[in-house]
Design a protein around this motif. Structure first.
Motif, PDB file in Angstrom:
ATOM      1  N   LEU A 148       0.814  -1.208   0.000  1.00 28.27           N
ATOM      2  CA  LEU A 148       0.000   0.000   0.000  1.00 28.27           C
ATOM      3  C   LEU A 148       0.853   1.266   0.000  1.00 28.27           C
ATOM      4  CD1 LEU A 148      -2.810  -1.099   2.477  1.00 28.27           C
ATOM      5  CD2 LEU A 148      -2.991  -0.830  -0.001  1.00 28.27           C
ATOM      6  N   SER A 149       2.017   1.228   0.652  1.00 25.25           N
ATOM      7  CA  SER A 149       2.874   2.409   0.685  1.00 25.25           C
ATOM      8  C   SER A 149       3.385   2.771  -0.706  1.00 25.25           C
ATOM      9  CB  SER A 149       4.057   2.177   1.632  1.00 25.25           C
ATOM     10  OG  SER A 149       4.907   1.153   1.135  1.00 25.25           O
ATOM     11  N   VAL A 150       3.482   1.785  -1.597  1.00 19.38           N
ATOM     12  CA  VAL A 150       3.880   2.051  -2.982  1.00 19.38           C
ATOM     13  C   VAL A 150       2.664   2.362  -3.845  1.00 19.38           C
ATOM     14  CG1 VAL A 150       4.981   1.060  -5.035  1.00 19.38           C
ATOM     15  CG2 VAL A 150       5.925   0.609  -2.773  1.00 19.38           C
ATOM     16  N   LEU A 151       1.574   1.631  -3.619  1.00 21.20           N
ATOM     17  CA  LEU A 151       0.384   1.783  -4.450  1.00 21.20           C
ATOM     18  C   LEU A 151      -0.251   3.159  -4.325  1.00 21.20           C
ATOM     19  CD1 LEU A 151      -1.758   0.579  -6.322  1.00 21.20           C
ATOM     20  CD2 LEU A 151      -2.916  -0.340  -4.299  1.00 21.20           C
ATOM     21  N   VAL A 152      -0.336   3.692  -3.105  1.00 20.10           N
ATOM     22  CA  VAL A 152      -1.038   4.968  -2.897  1.00 20.10           C
ATOM     23  C   VAL A 152      -0.384   6.108  -3.685  1.00 20.10           C
ATOM     24  CG1 VAL A 152      -1.659   6.720  -1.193  1.00 20.10           C
ATOM     25  CG2 VAL A 152      -2.048   4.296  -0.689  1.00 20.10           C
ATOM     26  N   PRO A 153       0.918   6.373  -3.530  1.00 18.59           N
ATOM     27  CA  PRO A 153       1.488   7.494  -4.305  1.00 18.59           C
ATOM     28  C   PRO A 153       1.476   7.248  -5.810  1.00 18.59           C
ATOM     29  CG  PRO A 153       3.218   6.293  -3.143  1.00 18.59           C
ATOM     30  CD  PRO A 153       1.926   5.786  -2.623  1.00 18.59           C
ATOM     31  N   LEU A 154       1.739   6.010  -6.257  1.00 16.81           N
ATOM     32  CA  LEU A 154       1.743   5.752  -7.689  1.00 16.81           C
ATOM     33  C   LEU A 154       0.359   5.957  -8.298  1.00 16.81           C
ATOM     34  CD1 LEU A 154       4.068   2.628  -8.198  1.00 16.81           C
ATOM     35  CD2 LEU A 154       4.560   5.033  -8.633  1.00 16.81           C
ATOM     36  N   ALA A 155      -0.686   5.532  -7.589  1.00 15.79           N
ATOM     37  CA  ALA A 155      -2.048   5.722  -8.085  1.00 15.79           C
ATOM     38  C   ALA A 155      -2.407   7.204  -8.160  1.00 15.79           C
ATOM     39  CB  ALA A 155      -3.039   4.976  -7.189  1.00 15.79           C
ATOM     40  N   ILE A 156      -1.998   7.980  -7.166  1.00 17.41           N
ATOM     41  CA  ILE A 156      -2.288   9.415  -7.175  1.00 17.41           C
ATOM     42  C   ILE A 156      -1.496  10.105  -8.280  1.00 17.41           C
ATOM     43  CG2 ILE A 156      -2.181  11.552  -5.842  1.00 17.41           C
ATOM     44  CD1 ILE A 156      -4.312   9.591  -4.908  1.00 17.41           C
ATOM     45  N   LEU A 163     -11.762   6.366  -5.939  1.00 19.06           N
ATOM     46  CA  LEU A 163     -10.397   5.869  -5.795  1.00 19.06           C
ATOM     47  C   LEU A 163      -9.835   6.206  -4.419  1.00 19.06           C
ATOM     48  CD1 LEU A 163      -7.743   4.658  -6.895  1.00 19.06           C
ATOM     49  CD2 LEU A 163      -7.202   6.935  -7.805  1.00 19.06           C
ATOM     50  N   ILE A 164      -9.991   7.443  -3.995  1.00 21.88           N
ATOM     51  CA  ILE A 164      -9.472   7.854  -2.683  1.00 21.88           C
ATOM     52  C   ILE A 164     -10.190   7.092  -1.570  1.00 21.88           C
ATOM     53  CG2 ILE A 164      -9.283   9.789  -1.089  1.00 21.88           C
ATOM     54  CD1 ILE A 164      -8.833  11.589  -3.494  1.00 21.88           C
ATOM     55  N   LEU A 165     -11.501   6.904  -1.711  1.00 28.25           N
ATOM     56  CA  LEU A 165     -12.250   6.135  -0.714  1.00 28.25           C
ATOM     57  C   LEU A 165     -11.751   4.697  -0.665  1.00 28.25           C
ATOM     58  CD1 LEU A 165     -14.569   5.871   1.314  1.00 28.25           C
ATOM     59  CD2 LEU A 165     -16.106   5.434  -0.620  1.00 28.25           C
ATOM     60  N   THR A 166     -11.466   4.115  -1.819  1.00 22.40           N
ATOM     61  CA  THR A 166     -10.963   2.742  -1.876  1.00 22.40           C
ATOM     62  C   THR A 166      -9.605   2.625  -1.193  1.00 22.40           C
ATOM     63  OG1 THR A 166     -12.174   2.237  -3.912  1.00 22.40           O
ATOM     64  CG2 THR A 166     -10.218   0.906  -3.433  1.00 22.40           C
ATOM     65  N   LEU A 167      -8.707   3.566  -1.476  1.00 20.94           N
ATOM     66  CA  LEU A 167      -7.388   3.537  -0.846  1.00 20.94           C
ATOM     67  C   LEU A 167      -7.493   3.718   0.666  1.00 20.94           C
ATOM     68  CD1 LEU A 167      -5.360   5.659  -3.443  1.00 20.94           C
ATOM     69  CD2 LEU A 167      -5.329   3.174  -3.161  1.00 20.94           C
ATOM     70  N   PHE A 168      -8.399   4.604   1.108  1.00 15.18           N
ATOM     71  CA  PHE A 168      -8.586   4.833   2.539  1.00 15.18           C
ATOM     72  C   PHE A 168      -9.120   3.581   3.234  1.00 15.18           C
ATOM     73  CE2 PHE A 168     -11.429   6.215   6.030  1.00 15.18           C
ATOM     74  CZ  PHE A 168     -10.492   6.780   6.862  1.00 15.18           C
ATOM     75  N   VAL A 169     -10.142   2.956   2.651  1.00 16.82           N
ATOM     76  CA  VAL A 169     -10.715   1.738   3.236  1.00 16.82           C
ATOM     77  C   VAL A 169      -9.684   0.606   3.228  1.00 16.82           C
ATOM     78  CG1 VAL A 169     -12.485  -0.044   2.955  1.00 16.82           C
ATOM     79  CG2 VAL A 169     -13.088   2.364   2.689  1.00 16.82           C
ATOM     80  N   SER A 170      -8.852   0.532   2.184  1.00 15.60           N
ATOM     81  CA  SER A 170      -7.813  -0.496   2.133  1.00 15.60           C
ATOM     82  C   SER A 170      -6.800  -0.311   3.256  1.00 15.60           C
ATOM     83  CB  SER A 170      -7.100  -0.457   0.778  1.00 15.60           C
ATOM     84  OG  SER A 170      -8.001  -0.740  -0.275  1.00 15.60           O
ATOM     85  N   LEU A 171      -6.450   0.942   3.536  1.00 17.28           N
ATOM     86  CA  LEU A 171      -5.532   1.206   4.649  1.00 17.28           C
ATOM     87  C   LEU A 171      -6.154   0.780   5.976  1.00 17.28           C
ATOM     88  CD1 LEU A 171      -4.172   4.706   3.565  1.00 17.28           C
ATOM     89  CD2 LEU A 171      -2.884   2.563   3.624  1.00 17.28           C
ATOM     90  N   LEU A 172      -7.472   0.981   6.125  1.00 23.51           N
ATOM     91  CA  LEU A 172      -8.154   0.535   7.349  1.00 23.51           C
ATOM     92  C   LEU A 172      -8.204  -0.989   7.421  1.00 23.51           C
ATOM     93  CD1 LEU A 172     -11.192   3.012   7.560  1.00 23.51           C
ATOM     94  CD2 LEU A 172      -9.059   3.089   8.873  1.00 23.51           C
ATOM     95  N   THR A 173      -8.528  -1.625   6.296  1.00 19.75           N
ATOM     96  CA  THR A 173      -8.639  -3.085   6.276  1.00 19.75           C
ATOM     97  C   THR A 173      -7.322  -3.748   6.642  1.00 19.75           C
ATOM     98  OG1 THR A 173     -10.393  -3.051   4.614  1.00 19.75           O
ATOM     99  CG2 THR A 173      -9.107  -5.081   4.801  1.00 19.75           C
TER     100      THR A 173
END
Length: 366
Positions: A142-150, A327-337
């Motif tokens: 996730l630490s790589v996916l979040v910035p690359l997706a943004i 997309l932002i909601l998905t990344l946020f929920v993934s960080l919670l999960t």
């Protein structure tokens, strides 16, 4: 004879391509009409998917022979090659579609982070109640996916250096270099220095084997992998023509083409992830799901940008505002999960609700 039967997907793929090649324009969508076109689309889709399963099988055999780091890299490059070939083929079919890459990559992220993760957590949770995995490994993904997706899917929509969601030359260069560098650092972490954080915490030696495949010699599987990959590339343009014609004929939204390509590419890995979750090997499912999303953003974006630049195609990567919110909601929920060492079927239901929202938006925003 047994080896020949195992390569039936590749042989079928070459045979289907030969039929279309010698038939020429007689099987073109404009001539046969919408009904036969949809039937031929189903034949090509099933053939390409069958060959994709064969690619994954040979990659897993090579992983057994070479060791998991090299096997993971081989499988990733093979799947990304399929994805880039299909995206470029659809971009070149008919009127050039500058949003094809964006739609496909957004579909991959939504299908993986919401659809596949949701199904895996729901199926595994219903069968085993709570499941454990290595928290550090998921956080690395996730630490790589979040910035690359943004960087790839959000930033181009808000910059003024290029029209719409397109990339300026400086942005394109930055995107290619940053994606390759970050993914390279991630591969070093995953395969060399911190490989232990991507293993199941309670795994035994038997959990890392491939018991359901027959491993032969390395040359056999190398030839078999490229033999299964080549029909997919050869049929990609035909698939693109029938997808475009079918979507136009049915009046379906254009974003559906990206969903079809993403689903086709992810199907073999998705079934492997679901099987792993049902066998209570959640770490393997996490590695497959999150690894697919990271590889798509980290390798497909540079691949498409480079090919589009060489061929003079316009590529629009910036999402529209509703898609950015999802997309932002998905990344946020993934960080919670993946912020806890245990998961349950509740998280699976939440991710599936986000996936349902994504499917609804495909038709609502058209």
């Amino acid at each position: 004879m047994k080896s020949l039967r195992s390569e039936l997907p590749s042989l079928t793929g070459f045979a289907i391509f030969a039929v279309f090649f010698y038939a020429g324009d007689s099987l073109s969508p404009d001539r046969v009409g919408i009904g036969p076109s949809l039937l031929l689309l189903g034949v090509i889709f099933a053939t390409v998917m069958w060959c994709a399963f064969s690619v994954v099988r040979h990659a897993e055999c090579l992983a057994t022979l070479l060791g998991e780091p090299f096997g993971t890299l081989i499988l990733t490059l093979a799947v990304i090659g399929i994805e880039v070939a299909l995206i470029v083929a659809i971009m070149l079919s008919g009127d050039a579609n500058p949003t094809m890459a964006r739609n496909t990559m957004f579909s991959v992220v939504m299908i993986v982070l919401n659809g596949l993760v949701g199904v895996c957590l729901l199926a595994g949770g219903l069968r085993h109640r709570n499941q454990t995995y290595n928290l550090q490994g998921a956080n690395a993904f996730l630490s790589v996916l979040v910035p690359l997706a943004i960087f790839a899917l959000v930033l181009p929509r808000f910059t003024q250096s290029a029209p719409g969601g397109e990339l300026s030359p400086i942005q394109a260069g930055f995107e290619v270099v940053m994606s390759v560098l970050l993914y390279g650092v991630f591969l070093a972490i995953q395969m060399v220095t911190h490989s232990d954080i991507f293993r199941q915490p309670d795994a035994t030696d038997d959990d890392h084997g491939h018991h359901d495949i027959v491993v032969r010699s390395m040359p056999f599987h190398v030839v078999g992998l490229f033999g299964a990959l080549l029909p997919i590339i050869l049929l990609s343009k035909k698939l693109a023509l029938y997808v475009e014609f079918g979507i136009d004929g049915l009046g379906a939204p254009l974003a559906l083409s990206g969903f079809i390509v993403a689903a086709l590419v992810l199907m073999p890995e998705g079934l492997s992830a679901l099987q792993a979750a049902r066998e209570n090997k959640l770490q393997r499912a996490v590695n497959i799901c999150l690894g697919s999303a990271v590889a798509t953003i980290g390798l497909t974006v540079p691949g498409v940008v480079i090919v589009a630049s060489v061929m003079g195609l316009n590529v629009e990567l910036g999402l529209e505002t509703p898609e950015i919110i999802l997309l932002i909601l998905t990344l946020f929920v993934s960080l919670l999960t993946f912020g806890n060492r245990q998961t349950s079927y509740l998280q699976g239901a939440v991710h599936l609700s986000l996936f349902a929202a994504y499917v609804m938006m495909i038709f609502d925003l058209s």
